[in-house]
Design an enzyme around this catalytic site. Sequence first.
Site, PDB file in Angstrom:
ATOM      1  N   GLU A 112       5.131  -0.888  -6.303  1.00  0.00           N
ATOM      2  CA  GLU A 112       3.901  -1.433  -6.873  1.00  0.00           C
ATOM      3  C   GLU A 112       2.815  -1.278  -5.814  1.00  0.00           C
ATOM      4  O   GLU A 112       2.694  -2.094  -4.911  1.00  0.00           O
ATOM      5  CB  GLU A 112       4.093  -2.914  -7.244  1.00  0.00           C
ATOM      6  CG  GLU A 112       5.162  -3.150  -8.292  1.00  0.00           C
ATOM      7  CD  GLU A 112       4.793  -2.569  -9.651  1.00  0.00           C
ATOM      8  OE1 GLU A 112       3.602  -2.242  -9.851  1.00  0.00           O
ATOM      9  OE2 GLU A 112       5.685  -2.439 -10.498  1.00  0.00           O
ATOM     10  N   ASN A 148       0.825  -1.214   0.000  1.00  0.00           N
ATOM     11  CA  ASN A 148       0.000   0.000   0.000  1.00  0.00           C
ATOM     12  C   ASN A 148       0.859   1.265   0.000  1.00  0.00           C
ATOM     13  O   ASN A 148       2.068   1.229   0.254  1.00  0.00           O
ATOM     14  CB  ASN A 148      -0.957   0.001   1.202  1.00  0.00           C
ATOM     15  CG  ASN A 148      -0.225  -0.026   2.527  1.00  0.00           C
ATOM     16  OD1 ASN A 148       0.523   0.891   2.861  1.00  0.00           O
ATOM     17  ND2 ASN A 148      -0.420  -1.088   3.307  1.00  0.00           N
ATOM     18  N   GLY A 165       4.578   2.314   1.255  1.00  0.00           N
ATOM     19  CA  GLY A 165       5.409   2.724   0.131  1.00  0.00           C
ATOM     20  C   GLY A 165       6.177   3.999   0.422  1.00  0.00           C
ATOM     21  O   GLY A 165       7.346   4.139   0.050  1.00  0.00           O
ATOM     22  N   CYS A 186      -4.740  -6.204  -6.389  1.00  0.00           N
ATOM     23  CA  CYS A 186      -4.428  -4.771  -6.471  1.00  0.00           C
ATOM     24  C   CYS A 186      -4.981  -4.116  -7.725  1.00  0.00           C
ATOM     25  O   CYS A 186      -5.185  -2.902  -7.744  1.00  0.00           O
ATOM     26  CB  CYS A 186      -2.918  -4.548  -6.377  1.00  0.00           C
ATOM     27  SG  CYS A 186      -1.979  -5.381  -7.677  1.00  0.00           S
TER      28      CYS A 186
END
Length: 488
Positions: free
Chosen positions: A210, A189, A193, A244
Amino acid sequence: MERMQQVVGRARAAFNSGRCRSLEFRMQQLKALERMVQEKEEEILAAIKADLHKSGPNAYSHEILGVLGELALAMDKLPSWAAPQPVKRNLLTMRDEAYICPEPLGVVLIIGAWNYPFVLVMQPLIGAIAAGNAVVVKPSEISENTAQLVADLLPQYLDRELYPVVTGGVPETTALLTQRFDHILYTGNSTVGKIVMAAAAKHLTPVTLELGGKSPCYIDKDCDLAVACRRITWGKYMNCGQTCIAPDYILCEPSIQSEVVENIKATLQEFYGEEVKSSPDYERIINKHHFKRIVGLLEGQKIAYGGEADEASCFIAPTILTDVSPESKVMEEEIFGPVLPILTVRSVDEAIEFINRREKPLALYVFSNNKKLIKRVISETSSGGVTGNDVIMHFFLSTLPFGGVGNSGMGAYHGKHSFETFSHRRACLIKDLKMEGTNKLRYPPGSQKKVDWAKFFLLKRTNKGRIGVVILALLGIVAAVVIKMVYY
């Protein structure tokens, strides 16, 4: 902290020994990884089932198949990926050797995610190994069974010093992030990140993030709704919505909202039967924390279908919400569960405006019989990736880069893009010590005549093809001779 220093230190020493630079060694490690996946398939499937209640066929198609495909591609293409790439030259460098040489970055950290705990570790690992790096692997502790299996299996097949596995939770990951790496790839998330990026910045370490976000799905009224809703249902509810790039919400005109709901309901019964809870193809929420978070998103919402939940087994039924307000709680964060809100818009213009008011998503989906409308949505919005008239499928095409933009991440991988992410494209120019006369142009003292000759060398354009190359070579020779006569 000391343990992490030792792990990373051993990996760096092993990298500095040079043994992972040869293509033969890289190929050997990739083949060993392929053998591991094939020989330990049953154990891998069992671990994934224990973590996510995923059936064998689903676990194989979602996790193992992609890894084997990535391995086959990397082993087939590695010699061409790693080969020096010649580049075009100008008149001043016609006689020189100019090329780009891909070289390993060094010691890489890969932090995996829990929702697809095997493939989201293995796919970037394949790219990092192919590029010649040492790799520290940190699987997610939330999918504890798969994490422990990865920690047990990798040392049995791969070089233990070059590819260590670190297990544990936040303290271990925090300690790892204090170490210096040459690249970090994190899947998860945006909150974490930012932590990863801040830690990397202290060492000027590049990152691939990502992340995720709320991936919109616009359905045009000029569309085969039965087909569109079947594809959306598959992508939304696979892995119990814990994907995701799953479509996070639907945008459509009010006139087709009820038909969309009915088509999704019919497809859910087709996929999972009347008793979803007993279907072997329907997974569970990863843990009680995420179960409570998702159930909390349903408060105050109009449930058109589903809504049943069982905390003991972390089961949440496929759920559809209608007449959802853009300001509601369910629209504030990525849902990451089997809840599908439908918001109505009056036109594609309003849909585009709605999407652009929000953070850039990891994926965007458009369904329409009108290809021009699909292209318009693509040209007037921004997202990590796009699939028209389907969902998620861009992820499975290895020639397309997979990654986010803005709040949904940075950088990309998959196929050759993975190799490039974990490589430095080194610029190489090799000259000889002859024809020194041409270098008078760049040596003091300066003059307008030298500037004019430099413009000729650097700005001259010729037609492409063999004739153009011949003309360019002749011009270079003539110019070199003239310069030699003038300046010597």
